[in-house]
Design an enzyme around this catalytic site. Structure first.
Site: not given
Ligand code: ADP
Ligand code: ADP
Length: 592
Positions: A205, A208, A295, A407-408, A412, A414
């Site tokens: 800087h 220096h 220092r 998640g499963l 939701g 995607s």
């Molecule tokens: P994942 O990617 O977790 O397998 P998807 O997003 O493909 O799940 O599918 C979720 C389904 O649940 C979609 O058909 C979506 O329209 C429905 N759904 C209903 N309510 C919600 C919500 N609050 N958030 C996300 N999906 C929802």
């Protein structure tokens, strides 16, 4: 007859002549051919740096990795067997190997297997970690980066005559990489006998710049700006950024007749006072008879009790004590402060009390300027340097981030990811969506749902996400990713500061009722095996950054929740402040 011998105006190397371990060009092919038959050892990055400086004479009069007697006397008295000063042990640690025999030659290679040198093995001796740590570094504390590193070194040192075939290859900044002999030749061209060297591992800087200019004028000579580009303290600004900044400073702001910028491929030890002495010796070999010490020179920070490893002026004191013997004069780095009313820097001791002064600390540079994208003021840093630092440390809203939805199936992920993608695009970010289902059609095509295949799928998505994040993008990943360990691996790969784990916490019953793809019905009928939630486990995140409820909240609600989190962490800019500087206090500290 009159014989003219050219006398250099510069101070002679320590010990009289520069060590030169390079094999002469005529015999190089011969030695190389024989080396291909020899047993090899692979040098660490640190030993490669040491070898380069041994080979070119930067460590003169030392001409080899230290043998036992040298090492012992260096530890006890900071002297080689010959009695000459040498403050730190330079050793080549290895694991014991039946392939190594005394009085035989071995090939020294770098990690890429390039042949660097042949060593005649004259000594193999065990070394004592506790003794070296205690005597050379004054501590056994693992917070000391070199003490911690030593625990991974081999338990034996080897030493012997070295014939160096080639210096380690460097492809960056080649014009600035000069050996001690080349540095001396360039310095002689300046016509001064006095040279003051400045060692640094940090961006420079204005303070220096002021200090080094003053030092060159004071000694009536030239400044050798000699930054370390080998190994510095972990976490330092990378040398590519630093050297670009040094170059712009050296060419734009110094008298070209008073400065030489040279890069030093040194592997630092962070040994404080002993390291300062070592630095001075190395600079003498490069032609400098003055050396600036500030220092806490080469200080490794605080130990595990929070106390600094070395006193702030220990390094200055030690160099002062050996200065006459070493032939290098200690130039103390005097503290300078900026006087905003007079627009100049002044030494603290010469500032009358009550005068307004300004300063910005290193932490303030990062937290109050670089992260929020504030420009560093030109009294503090030259604009060219500020711009280079801003390129390397973009503001938070231009740094990468990975949003990992887990998640499963049918939870939701995607659907939420799609809503979030659009919101982020709307807020000016570049987004890549890596959806498990989609990735399985190309990058992970052919992988099934065994634990092994699922982990491979997650690792691939994680690898791509990490690359995107490193280059400043947003990666949104949506995959079941049922295993905690795999998700944590990705977190570490991406870097936890840039990772947002989002648990899409939809109850199995809800997912099963949605069953958009008819998968749960098939799984229940036993037509699909190992279906997550049915006959395969889902390990819920323990501390996700965000948990979503898709039963009471819409996808748009949840996308906004994630956006809010990103806004709070600075990864997205609040659109109402874009284009204005309002809301940022001026973070300079003024004191009087
Ligand atoms: P994942 O990617 O977790 O397998 P998807 O997003 O493909 O799940 O599918 C979720 C389904 O649940 C979609 O058909 C979506 O329209 C429905 N759904 C209903 N309510 C919600 C919500 N609050 N958030 C996300 N999906 C929802
Ligand atoms: P993972 O993270 O386990 O590799 P992905 O998100 O890449 O999972 O893919 C999961 C999608 O693949 C699910 O949404 C579902 O539609 C489908 N699928 C097919 N077989 C299975 C199974 N045995 N377990 C979970 N999902 C499965």
């Amino acid at each position: 007859m009159v014989i003219h011998t050219r006398v250099s105006p510069l101070i002679a190397p320590y010990g009289g002549t520069l060590v030169d371990l390079m094999v002469p060009a005529e015999t190089r092919d011969d030695v190389k051919a024989r080396a291909s038959q020899l047993p090899s050892i692979h040098l660490s990055a640190r030993s490669v740096c040491d070898l380069e400086l041994l080979a070119t004479g930067a460590f003169s009069p030392l001409d080899r990795f230290m043998g036992h007697v040298d090492q012992q006397r260096v530890l006890d008295e900071m002297r080689l067997q010959s009695g000459q000063l040498f403050p730190l042990p330079i050793t080549l640690p290895i694991e014991a190997s039946p392939a190594l025999h005394l009085d035989r030659d071995i090939a020294l290679r770098d990690t890429k297997n390039d042949l660097l040198a042949v060593m005649t093995l004259e000594e193999i001796y065990p070394w004592d970690l506790a003794e070296v740590a205690h005597k050379a570094f004054g501590t056994l504390d693992l917070r000391h980066p070199l003490v911690a590193e030593m625990h991974h070194w081999g338990k034996f040192n080897i030493s012997g005559h070295l014939r160096v075939l080639q210096l380690p290859k460097h492809y960056d900044f080649q014009e600035l990489r000069l050996t001690p002999a080349q540095t001396r030749a360039r310095l002689e061209g300046f016509g001064y006998s006095n040279v003051v060297a400045f060692q640094t591992r940090n961006p420079l800087h204005r303070v220096h710049e002021e200090l080094t200019k003053r030092a060159a004028l004071e000694v009536g000579g030239v400044l050798l700006l000699h930054p370390v580009v080998g190994m510095t303290k972990p976490g330092d600004v990378d040398h590519y950024t630093r050297v670009r900044a040094y170059k712009s400073l050296a060419t734009g702001y110094y008298d070209p007749h008073r400065i030489l910028l040279v890069l030093l491929p040194l592997a630092m030890r962070m040994a404080g006072p002993r390291e300062a002495l070592w630095h001075a010796l190395i600079r003498r070999n490069h032609g400098a008879n003055h050396f600036i010490v500030g220092r806490d020179h080469a200080g490794p920070g605080n130990d595990s009790t929070g106390k600094p490893f070395y006193g702030p002026y220990d390094a200055q004191d030690l160099l002062q004590r050996y200065s006459a013997e070493l032939g290098v004069n200690m130039v103390p780095f005097r503290e300078l402060l900026y006087l905003p009313d007079e627009e100049r820097y002044e030494e603290v001791s010469r500032i009358p009390s009550g005068t307004r002064t300004a300063s910005i600390s290193g932490t303030q540079v990062r937290e109050q300027y670089l992260n929020p994208g504030q420009k560093l003021p030109s009294w503090f840093t030259r604009p060219e340097v500020a711009e280079i630092l801003a390129e390397t440390y973009p503001p938070r809203h231009r740094q990468g981030v990975c949003i990992w939805l887990t998640g499963l199936s049918g939870a939701g992920k995607s659907t939420t990811a799609e809503a979030l993608t659009v919101l982020l695009l709307e807020h000016g970010r570049q987004v890549t969506l890596l959806d498990g289902d989609v990735v399985r059609t190309h990058l992970s095509k052919g992988l099934g749902f065994s634990k092994e295949d699922r982990d491979t799928n997650i690792r691939r998505i994680g690898f791509v996400a990490a690359e995107i994040v490193q280059h400043g993008g947003v990666a949104i990943c949506a995959a079941v990713s049922p295993y905690r360990a795999a998700r944590n691996d990705v977190r570490n790969l991406v870097g936890t500061d840039h990772f947002v784990e989002v648990f899409v916490d939809t109850p199995l019953a809800v997912c099963e009722k949605r069953d958009t793809k008819g998968m749960y019905a098939k799984a229940r009928r036993g037509e699909i095996k190992n279906f997550t939630g049915i006959d395969d486990p889902y390990e819920a995140p323990e501390n996700p950054e965000i948990t979503l409820d898709t039963v009471t909240q819409t996808p748009a609600d949840n996308a906004r929740l994630i956006l809010q989190h990103l806004l709070q962490r600075g990864f997205v800019r609040d659109q109402t402040t874009v284009g204005s500087n309002s809301g940022h206090a001026n973070p300079v500290s003024y004191t009087s």
